[in-house]
Design a protein around this motif. Structure first.
Motif, short mmCIF file in Angstrom:
data_model
loop_
_atom_site.label_atom_id
_atom_site.label_comp_id
_atom_site.label_asym_id
_atom_site.label_seq_id
_atom_site.Cartn_x
_atom_site.Cartn_y
_atom_site.Cartn_z
N ASN A 32 2.01 9.08 -9.28
CA ASN A 32 3.31 8.50 -9.22
C ASN A 32 2.90 6.89 -9.19
N SER A 33 2.37 6.50 -7.95
CA SER A 33 2.38 4.77 -8.10
C SER A 33 0.88 4.36 -8.38
N MET A 34 0.85 3.12 -9.17
CA MET A 34 -0.41 2.58 -9.27
C MET A 34 -0.28 1.20 -8.90
N GLY A 35 -1.37 0.44 -8.56
CA GLY A 35 -1.41 -0.67 -7.98
C GLY A 35 -2.69 -1.50 -8.09
N TRP A 36 -2.73 -2.58 -7.43
CA TRP A 36 -4.10 -3.60 -7.33
C TRP A 36 -4.24 -3.80 -5.94
N TYR A 37 -5.34 -3.64 -5.57
CA TYR A 37 -5.77 -4.12 -4.11
C TYR A 37 -7.03 -5.03 -4.55
N ARG A 38 -7.10 -5.61 -3.07
CA ARG A 38 -8.23 -6.69 -3.50
C ARG A 38 -9.07 -6.68 -2.00
N GLN A 39 -10.48 -7.10 -2.02
CA GLN A 39 -11.16 -7.29 -0.96
C GLN A 39 -11.92 -8.52 -0.87
N LEU A 47 -3.36 -4.91 -0.03
CA LEU A 47 -2.46 -4.84 -1.29
C LEU A 47 -2.15 -6.01 -2.12
N VAL A 48 -2.24 -6.02 -3.17
CA VAL A 48 -1.79 -7.14 -4.09
C VAL A 48 -0.36 -6.93 -4.76
N ALA A 49 -0.25 -5.85 -5.49
CA ALA A 49 0.65 -5.27 -6.10
C ALA A 49 0.87 -3.92 -6.53
N THR A 50 2.12 -3.14 -6.41
CA THR A 50 2.07 -1.89 -6.82
C THR A 50 3.28 -1.66 -7.76
N ILE A 51 3.36 -0.54 -8.46
CA ILE A 51 4.45 -0.30 -9.27
C ILE A 51 4.36 1.10 -9.44
N THR A 52 5.65 1.63 -8.99
CA THR A 52 5.74 3.28 -9.27
C THR A 52 6.22 3.77 -10.58
N ARG A 53 6.08 4.90 -10.84
CA ARG A 53 6.46 5.62 -12.16
C ARG A 53 7.80 5.29 -12.69
N ALA A 54 8.75 5.04 -11.36
CA ALA A 54 10.18 4.60 -12.05
C ALA A 54 10.07 3.09 -12.53
N GLY A 55 9.21 2.40 -11.93
CA GLY A 55 9.24 0.98 -12.25
C GLY A 55 9.52 0.17 -11.09
N ARG A 56 9.71 0.62 -9.87
CA ARG A 56 9.72 -0.45 -8.73
C ARG A 56 8.35 -0.96 -8.26
#
Length: 116
Positions: A32-39, A47-56
């Motif tokens: 469903n959702s994909m995103g970038w995280y950083r450490q 969390l840096v940024a996320t985007i759902t399959r629907a584009g949110r």
């Protein structure tokens, strides 16, 4: 199972740009959702940024206006365009995919160093 492979990290001067990419394989339809995280060293993963399959899309406040997340659902690719990089953006960046059942999958991480 979902496998994630990142690319695009490296060393860049403050004010510069980098583009991170992530490709998903395996059970791609389960995502469903994909995103970038950083450490960053000595800090918790954030969390840096996320985007759902629907584009949110959702960004952490510190990167708004500088980073852009995008996703090609058909190709199962995720991109993070990072502009106006700052030293505080230095971290290991991880690609994340979350399934419809809320299972999280992680890439191996790619190092981003912002330094003059």
């Amino acid at each position: 199972q979902v496998q994630l492979e990142e690319s695009g990290g490296g060393l860049v001067q403050p004010g510069g740009s980098l583009r991170l990419s992530c490709t998903a394989s395996g059970s791609r339809l389960a995502i469903n959702s994909m995103g970038w995280y950083r450490q960053a060293p000595g800090k918790q993963r954030e969390l840096v940024a996320t985007i759902t399959r629907a584009g949110r899309i959702n960004y952490v406040d510190s990167v708004k206006g500088r980073f852009t997340i995008s996703r090609d659902v058909a190709k199962s690719t995720l991109t993070l365009q990072m502009n106006s990089l700052k030293s505080e953006d230095t971290a290991v960046y991880y690609c994340n995919a979350q399934s419809w059942s809320a299972t999280n999958y992680w890439g191996q991480g790619t190092q981003v160093i912002v330094s003059s």
